[in-house]
Design a protein around this motif. Structure first.
Motif, mmCIF file in Angstrom:
data_model
loop_
_atom_site.group_PDB
_atom_site.id
_atom_site.type_symbol
_atom_site.label_atom_id
_atom_site.label_comp_id
_atom_site.label_asym_id
_atom_site.label_seq_id
_atom_site.Cartn_x
_atom_site.Cartn_y
_atom_site.Cartn_z
ATOM 1 N N LEU A 183 -3.336 -6.125 -11.899
ATOM 2 C CA LEU A 183 -2.308 -6.074 -10.871
ATOM 3 C C LEU A 183 -0.959 -5.899 -11.554
ATOM 4 C CD1 LEU A 183 -1.950 -6.478 -7.722
ATOM 5 C CD2 LEU A 183 -1.343 -8.845 -8.272
ATOM 6 N N ALA A 184 -0.191 -4.932 -11.082
ATOM 7 C CA ALA A 184 1.159 -4.691 -11.583
ATOM 8 C C ALA A 184 2.162 -5.208 -10.561
ATOM 9 C CB ALA A 184 1.360 -3.197 -11.826
ATOM 10 N N ALA A 185 3.308 -5.682 -11.049
ATOM 11 C CA ALA A 185 4.310 -6.264 -10.155
ATOM 12 C C ALA A 185 4.707 -5.352 -8.988
ATOM 13 C CB ALA A 185 5.537 -6.692 -10.955
ATOM 14 N N PRO A 186 4.832 -4.033 -9.189
ATOM 15 C CA PRO A 186 5.167 -3.197 -8.024
ATOM 16 C C PRO A 186 4.144 -3.303 -6.884
ATOM 17 C CG PRO A 186 5.587 -1.985 -10.045
ATOM 18 C CD PRO A 186 4.877 -3.258 -10.434
ATOM 19 N N GLN A 187 2.912 -3.663 -7.211
ATOM 20 C CA GLN A 187 1.882 -3.788 -6.170
ATOM 21 C C GLN A 187 2.111 -4.999 -5.261
ATOM 22 O OE1 GLN A 187 -1.514 -3.131 -9.126
ATOM 23 N NE2 GLN A 187 -2.304 -2.302 -7.195
ATOM 24 N N LEU B 171 -6.082 -1.524 -5.579
ATOM 25 C CA LEU B 171 -5.802 -2.452 -4.489
ATOM 26 C C LEU B 171 -4.733 -1.912 -3.537
ATOM 27 C CD1 LEU B 171 -5.797 -5.759 -6.573
ATOM 28 C CD2 LEU B 171 -7.590 -4.975 -5.015
ATOM 29 N N SER B 172 -3.881 -1.008 -4.038
ATOM 30 C CA SER B 172 -2.815 -0.435 -3.203
ATOM 31 C C SER B 172 -3.231 0.843 -2.487
ATOM 32 C CB SER B 172 -1.570 -0.157 -4.058
ATOM 33 O OG SER B 172 -1.013 -1.377 -4.492
ATOM 34 N N ILE B 173 -4.449 1.309 -2.752
ATOM 35 C CA ILE B 173 -4.997 2.471 -2.041
ATOM 36 C C ILE B 173 -6.426 2.101 -1.617
ATOM 37 C CG2 ILE B 173 -5.428 4.963 -2.090
ATOM 38 C CD1 ILE B 173 -3.685 5.130 -4.587
ATOM 39 N N PHE C 245 0.836 -1.198 0.000
ATOM 40 C CA PHE C 245 0.000 0.000 0.000
ATOM 41 C C PHE C 245 0.872 1.249 0.000
ATOM 42 C CE2 PHE C 245 -2.261 -3.244 2.614
ATOM 43 C CZ PHE C 245 -3.277 -3.520 1.714
ATOM 44 N N LEU C 246 0.282 2.343 -0.492
ATOM 45 C CA LEU C 246 0.951 3.633 -0.329
ATOM 46 C C LEU C 246 1.133 3.873 1.154
ATOM 47 C CD1 LEU C 246 -0.573 6.259 -2.796
ATOM 48 C CD2 LEU C 246 1.744 5.372 -2.757
ATOM 49 N N PRO C 247 2.234 4.411 1.604
ATOM 50 C CA PRO C 247 3.301 5.092 0.873
ATOM 51 C C PRO C 247 4.512 4.213 0.556
ATOM 52 C CG PRO C 247 3.525 5.595 3.183
ATOM 53 C CD PRO C 247 2.344 4.649 3.052
ATOM 54 N N ASP C 248 4.368 2.897 0.402
ATOM 55 C CA ASP C 248 5.513 2.036 0.100
ATOM 56 C C ASP C 248 6.257 2.602 -1.113
ATOM 57 O OD1 ASP C 248 7.142 -0.146 -1.011
ATOM 58 O OD2 ASP C 248 6.142 -1.380 0.509
#
Length: 169
Positions: A47-51, A99-101, A8-11
């Protein structure tokens, strides 16, 4: 195959430009399989790999063409090192989630149609001409590979009210 932890942000991995994939080895295949499992478990449409904390230019998208028909098949897209090579002049505002926010949505303007060239999971060239909701998903996910979050492009962001369904990448 395993379900990976979504970051998740702020990663900081979410804000970095992801590295180009050069090895189509077994590690990449495991990453892709894990990303598909993670996407389905979440559940989401992209889904992107950075997630999942991996700074590589890999995206998985699973899209059901006919959302009205629960029995219609979903199509799985695996794109590696994608590039948007053509965009429509016409754009459209739409609501996006990520999904990351979690717990937020935003209104984002995107191109209605795009052409994407990429490599498939085996390193072979592929090209997709997509439009509508699917084009929005592709643009959202490719943005992740460049460290761009939908909130960076949103004209407004808000927390949906209880019972209000939000689209998630």
């Amino acid at each position: 195959m395993a379900i990976r932890q979504i970051v998740f942000l702020p990663d900081p991995v979410l804000r970095r430009k992801a590295h180009k994939v050069t090895n189509f080895d077994s590690d990449l295949q495991v990453l892709i399989d894990d990303m598909v499992d993670t996407l389905r478990d979440a559940p989401g449409v992209g889904l992107a790999a950075p997630q999942v904390g991996v700074s590589q230019r890999v995206v998985v998208i699973e899209y059901q063409e006919d959302e009205e028909d629960d029995d219609s098949p979903k199509k799985l897209y695996v794109i590696v090192n994608p590039e948007i090579i053509q965009t429509s002049e016409e754009t459209e505002m739409g609501i996006e989630g990520c999904l990351s926010i979690p717990e937020l949505v935003g209104e984002v303007e995107r191109h209605l149609a795009i052409t994407v060239k990429a490599l498939n999971r085996r390193g072979q060239p592929v090209k997709y001409k997509v439009s509508g909701w699917l084009a929005r998903i592709f643009q959202h996910e490719i943005d992740h590979l460049d460290g761009v979050m939908y909130t960076d492009r949103a004209t407004r962001v808000w927390k949906p009210r209880e019972g209000e369904e939000a689209p998630v990448d």
